[in-house]
Design a protein around this motif. Sequence first.
Motif, PDB file in Angstrom:
ATOM      1  N   GLN A 198       8.183  10.456 -10.536  1.00  0.00           N
ATOM      2  CA  GLN A 198       6.783   9.849  -9.037  1.00  0.00           C
ATOM      3  C   GLN A 198       6.959  10.852  -7.934  1.00  0.00           C
ATOM      4  O   GLN A 198       6.824  11.536  -6.737  1.00  0.00           O
ATOM      5  CB  GLN A 198       6.720   8.742  -9.033  1.00  0.00           C
ATOM      6  N   THR A 199       8.433   9.901  -7.637  1.00  0.00           N
ATOM      7  CA  THR A 199       9.280  10.690  -6.688  1.00  0.00           C
ATOM      8  C   THR A 199       9.047  12.480  -5.583  1.00  0.00           C
ATOM      9  O   THR A 199       9.185  12.857  -4.969  1.00  0.00           O
ATOM     10  CB  THR A 199      10.317   9.560  -5.852  1.00  0.00           C
ATOM     11  N   TYR A 233      15.113  14.997   0.685  1.00  0.00           N
ATOM     12  CA  TYR A 233      14.759  13.953   1.808  1.00  0.00           C
ATOM     13  C   TYR A 233      15.666  14.228   2.840  1.00  0.00           C
ATOM     14  O   TYR A 233      15.479  14.594   4.259  1.00  0.00           O
ATOM     15  CB  TYR A 233      15.109  12.805   0.567  1.00  0.00           C
ATOM     16  N   GLN A 281       7.441  13.854  -4.183  1.00  0.00           N
ATOM     17  CA  GLN A 281       7.529  14.572  -2.468  1.00  0.00           C
ATOM     18  C   GLN A 281       9.112  14.983  -2.466  1.00  0.00           C
ATOM     19  O   GLN A 281       8.402  15.877  -1.296  1.00  0.00           O
ATOM     20  CB  GLN A 281       6.752  12.999  -2.210  1.00  0.00           C
ATOM     21  N   TYR A 305      11.764   3.335   2.262  1.00  0.00           N
ATOM     22  CA  TYR A 305      11.557   2.529   3.681  1.00  0.00           C
ATOM     23  C   TYR A 305      12.799   2.378   4.337  1.00  0.00           C
ATOM     24  O   TYR A 305      12.484   2.094   5.354  1.00  0.00           O
ATOM     25  CB  TYR A 305      10.811   2.442   3.309  1.00  0.00           C
ATOM     26  N   ASP A 331       7.259   0.101  -6.190  1.00  0.00           N
ATOM     27  CA  ASP A 331       7.799   1.005  -6.422  1.00  0.00           C
ATOM     28  C   ASP A 331       9.302   0.815  -5.973  1.00  0.00           C
ATOM     29  O   ASP A 331       9.202   1.307  -4.300  1.00  0.00           O
ATOM     30  CB  ASP A 331       7.228   2.085  -5.274  1.00  0.00           C
ATOM     31  N   ASP A 335      11.776   3.436  -6.083  1.00  0.00           N
ATOM     32  CA  ASP A 335      12.444   4.467  -4.636  1.00  0.00           C
ATOM     33  C   ASP A 335      11.258   4.518  -3.380  1.00  0.00           C
ATOM     34  O   ASP A 335      12.035   4.806  -2.758  1.00  0.00           O
ATOM     35  CB  ASP A 335      11.921   5.795  -5.813  1.00  0.00           C
ATOM     36  N   ARG A 336       9.974   4.051  -3.887  1.00  0.00           N
ATOM     37  CA  ARG A 336       9.626   4.207  -2.403  1.00  0.00           C
ATOM     38  C   ARG A 336      10.617   2.628  -1.296  1.00  0.00           C
ATOM     39  O   ARG A 336      10.681   2.748  -0.102  1.00  0.00           O
ATOM     40  CB  ARG A 336       8.265   3.457  -2.694  1.00  0.00           C
ATOM     41  N   ASN A 337      10.475   1.347  -2.163  1.00  0.00           N
ATOM     42  CA  ASN A 337      11.046   0.698  -1.166  1.00  0.00           C
ATOM     43  C   ASN A 337      12.904   0.929  -0.693  1.00  0.00           C
ATOM     44  O   ASN A 337      13.262   0.750   0.645  1.00  0.00           O
ATOM     45  CB  ASN A 337      11.487  -0.801  -1.828  1.00  0.00           C
TER      46      ASN A 337
END
Length: 259
Positions: free
Chosen positions: A140-141, A151, A144, A108, A101, A103-105
Amino acid sequence: MYLAFVDEADHTASNSFTVCGMTAIPVENAHNFCSYINGLRISSSVFEKSDLLKFSTSSKPSKCTAETHLQIKRDVIEGAGKFGAIFIGYCHFNEKHAANDADRNRLYGFNTLLGKFDEFLKTKKSHGIVQIDRLDFARQTKKQYKDGFSYLREKSQLGNKYPNEFRPLNNILSYSMTCEGTSDLTSANDIITGSLRYIINGQNDEVRKTLQEQIKNIMWKSDYGRFQEYGLTMRPFKTNKLKDEVKAEYQILRDFLNS
């Protein structure tokens, strides 16, 4: 007080490293550093006021030779050191699999940089203001975070999220979004982060080594001269669950950075 600028590079690439970087400069030196970079643009005689100054060669003005562009980038990195800037980098190996993912990376990565910056500020008994390059999220992001401001709001109000808690970033006073072309300081961070990206993902070892020599002088280090887990965070921390060929590539990079 420090002004910090955050960006990412190659966060959409698979089977390579996601790279994120933060350049922070003392507030009292910010104006002089901007004037220095602007002077480089003017003295080159090839940058118009609306031209972007970035790491990528493809971004340079048509009148700017590759040699001139390279020299300006070198001068920007050298100037960052002269004006007291520090750099904090992050890289995460992206195995090629369906769960990867982008965006997740990078988020993080941003979380890690913010946490490290908060630690740095604590050691300096100082505070900081952070600007993150434009945050556009995939569908997907958005489950959240509705948008980039969601964010940033979370960082300010709650801090970094861990499995069982949020940990506040007490030494960071403010967060906002920025974009390319809005400041000479965003240009500086783009160049330094792009340099780390090439060190990690590039193919020319001679160029990689030259860039490594340049940015190590501004990378945050421990009192004992150690940059791992200070100015440079590599993830995953443990490589025992990675495939053998991935471990090998990860170790090659670690050996290169530590050489």
